[in-house]
Write a protein that holds these residues in place. Sequence first.
Motif, PDB file in Angstrom:
ATOM      1  N   ASN A   9      27.573   5.235  14.135  1.00 43.25           N
ATOM      2  CA  ASN A   9      28.053   6.288  13.219  1.00 43.25           C
ATOM      3  C   ASN A   9      28.542   5.295  11.826  1.00 43.25           C
ATOM      4  O   ASN A   9      29.491   4.465  12.359  1.00 43.25           O
ATOM      5  CB  ASN A   9      29.171   7.244  13.643  1.00 43.25           C
ATOM      6  N   LEU A  10      27.930   5.352  10.879  1.00 44.46           N
ATOM      7  CA  LEU A  10      28.391   4.544   9.681  1.00 44.46           C
ATOM      8  C   LEU A  10      29.596   4.685   9.236  1.00 44.46           C
ATOM      9  O   LEU A  10      30.361   3.728   8.488  1.00 44.46           O
ATOM     10  CB  LEU A  10      27.162   4.655   8.673  1.00 44.46           C
ATOM     11  N   ALA A  23      23.656  -4.178   8.663  1.00 47.66           N
ATOM     12  CA  ALA A  23      24.903  -4.609   9.364  1.00 47.66           C
ATOM     13  C   ALA A  23      24.289  -3.941  10.711  1.00 47.66           C
ATOM     14  O   ALA A  23      24.189  -4.471  11.931  1.00 47.66           O
ATOM     15  CB  ALA A  23      26.242  -4.260   9.069  1.00 47.66           C
ATOM     16  N   ALA A  24      24.369  -2.617  11.085  1.00 52.35           N
ATOM     17  CA  ALA A  24      23.820  -1.871  11.975  1.00 52.35           C
ATOM     18  C   ALA A  24      22.516  -2.232  12.710  1.00 52.35           C
ATOM     19  O   ALA A  24      22.493  -2.722  13.946  1.00 52.35           O
ATOM     20  CB  ALA A  24      23.814  -0.395  11.900  1.00 52.35           C
ATOM     21  N   SER A  25      21.685  -2.676  12.106  1.00 50.58           N
ATOM     22  CA  SER A  25      20.417  -3.087  12.509  1.00 50.58           C
ATOM     23  C   SER A  25      20.386  -4.456  12.948  1.00 50.58           C
ATOM     24  O   SER A  25      19.951  -4.728  13.945  1.00 50.58           O
ATOM     25  CB  SER A  25      19.129  -2.941  11.410  1.00 50.58           C
ATOM     26  N   ALA A  26      21.126  -5.431  12.271  1.00 56.02           N
ATOM     27  CA  ALA A  26      21.356  -6.825  12.684  1.00 56.02           C
ATOM     28  C   ALA A  26      22.153  -6.879  14.106  1.00 56.02           C
ATOM     29  O   ALA A  26      21.911  -7.721  14.819  1.00 56.02           O
ATOM     30  CB  ALA A  26      22.095  -7.438  11.555  1.00 56.02           C
ATOM     31  N   ALA A  27      22.986  -5.814  14.436  1.00 61.67           N
ATOM     32  CA  ALA A  27      24.022  -5.915  15.629  1.00 61.67           C
ATOM     33  C   ALA A  27      23.363  -5.563  16.669  1.00 61.67           C
ATOM     34  O   ALA A  27      23.633  -5.627  18.020  1.00 61.67           O
ATOM     35  CB  ALA A  27      25.137  -4.806  15.395  1.00 61.67           C
ATOM     36  N   GLY A  28      22.009  -4.901  16.664  1.00 61.18           N
ATOM     37  CA  GLY A  28      21.129  -4.355  17.731  1.00 61.18           C
ATOM     38  C   GLY A  28      20.871  -2.756  17.817  1.00 61.18           C
ATOM     39  O   GLY A  28      20.126  -2.322  18.551  1.00 61.18           O
ATOM     40  N   ALA A 255      30.553  -7.600  11.272  1.00 63.41           N
ATOM     41  CA  ALA A 255      31.477  -7.998  12.403  1.00 63.41           C
ATOM     42  C   ALA A 255      31.652  -6.611  13.035  1.00 63.41           C
ATOM     43  O   ALA A 255      31.801  -6.835  14.271  1.00 63.41           O
ATOM     44  CB  ALA A 255      32.800  -8.933  12.041  1.00 63.41           C
ATOM     45  N   ALA A 256      32.033  -5.661  12.363  1.00 61.74           N
ATOM     46  CA  ALA A 256      32.483  -4.304  12.960  1.00 61.74           C
ATOM     47  C   ALA A 256      31.248  -3.823  13.782  1.00 61.74           C
ATOM     48  O   ALA A 256      31.345  -3.366  14.993  1.00 61.74           O
ATOM     49  CB  ALA A 256      32.942  -3.418  12.032  1.00 61.74           C
TER      50      ALA A 256
END
Length: 271
Positions: A9-10, A23-28, A255-256
Amino acid sequence: MMRNPTFLNLVLLSGDAAQKLRAASAAGFEQVEIWREDAGQNTAALAQLAGEIGLGFTNLQVLRDATGVPTAQREAKREEARMFFQLAKQLGCDTVQAPASTDKQCVAENIDDDLRWLSAEAARHNLRLMYEPMAWSQIDYTLPQAWQRLQRLNLPNVGLVVDLFHICARGGSVSDLAGIPMHRIYEVQLCDVAEPVSPQEMERLFDTARHRRQLPGEGYLPIAEFVDYLKSAGYAGPVGIEVFNDHLKQLSAEAAAQRAFQALRRAWPED
């Protein structure tokens, strides 16, 4: 081997909508829950970006107080819903979240008709509707109550949200899932809290919900019990993180998101 799509959830992330998606995509994460406030910034560009980075949309949220609408306000709310559904389609999203009403003027006798209308209107756009019981909803504030209504109405494109915060805040447990077919659960939202909250302390409960939720494994909620039940019952839908946390939102989006993905993998390991 069953593999559940992962989402974030953004609301957890800082930055503009495009930064959050990256950021969400890069985190996996494979999907995100996106808010109307983010989606409306530049819908076409966000849809294009999501396609380029291979990120899906779990749902568009949140269509508030759309059930039990007082008769005098009904047409205005339905026009809002029509616009919401159109936004979802423009974004490339197939599911919309519409929680049980929190409006103190909620009319219990209108809920069934409103859900039927929402279901039919969503179907016109090939959309699904997620009905979420929230701890501060006026009616249908527990999972069994919400499921009883959906079971009775038998609307093919309306399903449930399993949100551990709202279940546990009302004193519920994993037993609340008993009897619910797994295909009628459209998503599972994981989080944690540092200390118990109660509907008898609604102001504190709401503050915790909106500012001080924790990542899974950082609090006292019996997350493993829910995960074990859902896995053993064959739940195959999206599972992810919905955490409102002011401290985490001060971190960079990258980071989050990374912390959230690591917490999700600990709480819901791949089979």
